[in-house]
Write a protein that holds these residues in place. Sequence first.
Motif, PDB file in Angstrom:
ATOM      1  N   TYR A  95      54.407  33.140  -1.212  1.00 47.10           N
ATOM      2  CA  TYR A  95      53.008  33.550  -1.042  1.00 47.10           C
ATOM      3  C   TYR A  95      52.072  32.425  -1.470  1.00 47.10           C
ATOM      4  O   TYR A  95      51.129  32.069  -0.753  1.00 47.10           O
ATOM      5  CB  TYR A  95      52.739  34.818  -1.860  1.00 47.10           C
ATOM      6  CG  TYR A  95      51.286  35.215  -1.891  1.00 47.10           C
ATOM      7  CD1 TYR A  95      50.653  35.721  -0.756  1.00 47.10           C
ATOM      8  CD2 TYR A  95      50.542  35.066  -3.061  1.00 47.10           C
ATOM      9  CE1 TYR A  95      49.308  36.068  -0.775  1.00 47.10           C
ATOM     10  CE2 TYR A  95      49.205  35.418  -3.096  1.00 47.10           C
ATOM     11  CZ  TYR A  95      48.589  35.921  -1.961  1.00 47.10           C
ATOM     12  OH  TYR A  95      47.250  36.252  -1.987  1.00 47.10           O
TER      13      TYR A  95
ATOM     14  N   ASN B   1      52.399  29.281   1.033  1.00 46.56           N
ATOM     15  CA  ASN B   1      52.108  29.423   2.460  1.00 46.56           C
ATOM     16  C   ASN B   1      50.911  30.298   2.820  1.00 46.56           C
ATOM     17  O   ASN B   1      50.413  30.205   3.944  1.00 46.56           O
ATOM     18  CB  ASN B   1      53.353  29.966   3.174  1.00 46.56           C
ATOM     19  CG  ASN B   1      54.529  29.032   3.064  1.00 46.56           C
ATOM     20  OD1 ASN B   1      54.501  27.925   3.593  1.00 46.56           O
ATOM     21  ND2 ASN B   1      55.571  29.453   2.358  1.00 46.56           N
ATOM     22  N   GLU B   2      50.447  31.125   1.897  1.00 44.40           N
ATOM     23  CA  GLU B   2      49.358  32.043   2.237  1.00 44.40           C
ATOM     24  C   GLU B   2      48.119  31.908   1.371  1.00 44.40           C
ATOM     25  O   GLU B   2      47.003  31.876   1.893  1.00 44.40           O
ATOM     26  CB  GLU B   2      49.852  33.499   2.148  1.00 44.40           C
ATOM     27  CG  GLU B   2      50.887  33.873   3.174  1.00 44.40           C
ATOM     28  CD  GLU B   2      51.202  35.360   3.107  1.00 44.40           C
ATOM     29  OE1 GLU B   2      50.430  36.163   3.677  1.00 44.40           O
ATOM     30  OE2 GLU B   2      52.210  35.722   2.470  1.00 44.40           O
ATOM     31  N   TRP B   3      48.314  31.849   0.058  1.00 43.81           N
ATOM     32  CA  TRP B   3      47.179  31.903  -0.865  1.00 43.81           C
ATOM     33  C   TRP B   3      46.238  30.718  -0.645  1.00 43.81           C
ATOM     34  O   TRP B   3      46.658  29.561  -0.712  1.00 43.81           O
ATOM     35  CB  TRP B   3      47.693  31.904  -2.310  1.00 43.81           C
ATOM     36  CG  TRP B   3      46.683  32.351  -3.320  1.00 43.81           C
ATOM     37  CD1 TRP B   3      46.169  33.608  -3.470  1.00 43.81           C
ATOM     38  CD2 TRP B   3      46.072  31.555  -4.356  1.00 43.81           C
ATOM     39  NE1 TRP B   3      45.290  33.637  -4.530  1.00 43.81           N
ATOM     40  CE2 TRP B   3      45.208  32.395  -5.087  1.00 43.81           C
ATOM     41  CE3 TRP B   3      46.184  30.214  -4.719  1.00 43.81           C
ATOM     42  CZ2 TRP B   3      44.456  31.945  -6.166  1.00 43.81           C
ATOM     43  CZ3 TRP B   3      45.442  29.752  -5.792  1.00 43.81           C
ATOM     44  CH2 TRP B   3      44.580  30.604  -6.502  1.00 43.81           C
TER      45      TRP B   3
ATOM     46  N   VAL C 212      44.711  29.985   2.193  1.00 50.10           N
ATOM     47  CA  VAL C 212      44.625  29.579   3.596  1.00 50.10           C
ATOM     48  C   VAL C 212      43.547  30.423   4.284  1.00 50.10           C
ATOM     49  O   VAL C 212      43.612  31.652   4.234  1.00 50.10           O
ATOM     50  CB  VAL C 212      45.973  29.776   4.328  1.00 50.10           C
ATOM     51  CG1 VAL C 212      45.827  29.480   5.814  1.00 50.10           C
ATOM     52  CG2 VAL C 212      47.045  28.898   3.690  1.00 50.10           C
TER      53      VAL C 212
ATOM     54  N   VAL D 229      41.604  32.793   6.420  1.00 48.78           N
ATOM     55  CA  VAL D 229      41.997  33.863   7.337  1.00 48.78           C
ATOM     56  C   VAL D 229      40.815  34.214   8.232  1.00 48.78           C
ATOM     57  O   VAL D 229      39.685  34.369   7.754  1.00 48.78           O
ATOM     58  CB  VAL D 229      42.445  35.117   6.550  1.00 48.78           C
ATOM     59  CG1 VAL D 229      42.566  36.335   7.462  1.00 48.78           C
ATOM     60  CG2 VAL D 229      43.763  34.846   5.827  1.00 48.78           C
TER      61      VAL D 229
ATOM     62  N   ARG E 156      44.637  40.832   9.299  1.00 48.56           N
ATOM     63  CA  ARG E 156      45.062  40.183   8.051  1.00 48.56           C
ATOM     64  C   ARG E 156      44.047  40.432   6.938  1.00 48.56           C
ATOM     65  O   ARG E 156      44.418  40.662   5.781  1.00 48.56           O
ATOM     66  CB  ARG E 156      45.216  38.670   8.266  1.00 48.56           C
ATOM     67  CG  ARG E 156      46.331  38.305   9.210  1.00 48.56           C
ATOM     68  CD  ARG E 156      47.689  38.415   8.560  1.00 48.56           C
ATOM     69  NE  ARG E 156      47.933  37.306   7.648  1.00 48.56           N
ATOM     70  CZ  ARG E 156      48.953  37.267   6.797  1.00 48.56           C
ATOM     71  NH1 ARG E 156      49.778  38.279   6.721  1.00 48.56           N
ATOM     72  NH2 ARG E 156      49.126  36.218   6.025  1.00 48.56           N
TER      73      ARG E 156
ATOM     74  N   PHE F  49      45.036  42.261   3.335  1.00 49.30           N
ATOM     75  CA  PHE F  49      44.737  41.728   2.005  1.00 49.30           C
ATOM     76  C   PHE F  49      43.803  42.652   1.222  1.00 49.30           C
ATOM     77  O   PHE F  49      43.979  42.857   0.025  1.00 49.30           O
ATOM     78  CB  PHE F  49      44.119  40.328   2.111  1.00 49.30           C
ATOM     79  CG  PHE F  49      45.129  39.233   2.257  1.00 49.30           C
ATOM     80  CD1 PHE F  49      45.981  38.908   1.220  1.00 49.30           C
ATOM     81  CD2 PHE F  49      45.242  38.512   3.436  1.00 49.30           C
ATOM     82  CE1 PHE F  49      46.919  37.889   1.339  1.00 49.30           C
ATOM     83  CE2 PHE F  49      46.177  37.495   3.573  1.00 49.30           C
ATOM     84  CZ  PHE F  49      47.016  37.183   2.521  1.00 49.30           C
TER      85      PHE F  49
ATOM     86  N   CYS G 241      44.999  22.881   1.492  1.00 50.73           N
ATOM     87  CA  CYS G 241      44.074  23.957   1.847  1.00 50.73           C
ATOM     88  C   CYS G 241      42.653  23.424   2.063  1.00 50.73           C
ATOM     89  O   CYS G 241      41.912  23.952   2.892  1.00 50.73           O
ATOM     90  CB  CYS G 241      44.077  25.026   0.755  1.00 50.73           C
ATOM     91  SG  CYS G 241      45.568  26.042   0.746  1.00 50.73           S
TER      92      CYS G 241
END
Length: 199
Positions: free
Chosen positions: A26, A29-31, A33, A35, A40, A44, A195
Motif C-alpha cells: 500500500y 504503490n498507492e499512498w 498517488v 487519484v 477509487r 478510500f 509521487c
Amino acid sequence: MKHAPPNDNVPRCGWVKGGNALYYDYHDNEWGVPVHDDQRHFEFLILEGMQAGLSWATVLNKRENYRRAFANFIPQQVALFSDKKIASLLQNAGLIRNRLKIHAAVNNARCFLNIIEEFDSFDAYVWRFVGGKPIQNHWQCLTDVPAISRESKALSADLKKRGFKFVGDTIIYAHMQGVGMVNDHEVRCFRHQQCAVMA
C-alpha cells in the motif's frame, strides 16, 4: 495467511515499519498517488471511515472482504443497500461490524452521488480544496507529519454540511494523503520524489 514484508533496505516512511506485505505494498504503490477516479475516491473514503479508532493495517487486511461486501465500492450500488442488506453486513465476520460505520457508508454513498450530480464528478469537487494539484510537503521524519490541515478542516466541514458521516478532520486528512491530494512521504522515502512528479 501471514504476509511477510519485503526483505530490502529501501528507505520508507516511518509509519510503514513493522507492517506486513499488504502494508508495504500500500505504501509503495498507492499512498500519495493522485487519484482521479470516483470509484477509487469512494473506496478510500469508506475505508478511512471504517478505520476510525483502529489501525490502517486492520482495514487493509479486510479490504478484499469490503470490496466483495460493498459491491466493489460502486457508489450507485451501495446507495441502494436495503435494511436487510445492512443487517447482513453486520453479520459478516470479514468486516468491522460497527453499526454506525456501516450505516454511514450507505448514507455516504447517497451523499457521494449528490456531489456527482452537482459537480459532474466527486473528483472535480474534492480537488478544488487543494487548488487542483497535490500539496507537496517536505517532512523530515514521522513526527513532523500532521494529523489535520487547513484544507482537511475545510473539506471535512463541507462534507458534513452535505450530510456525510465519519468525515472528521483527521479522517479526511488521511483520505487526502491516501488519494495523493497531499504528498506526505518523508523526504528520505523513495516514494517522495516519485509521487511529487505525478502532480
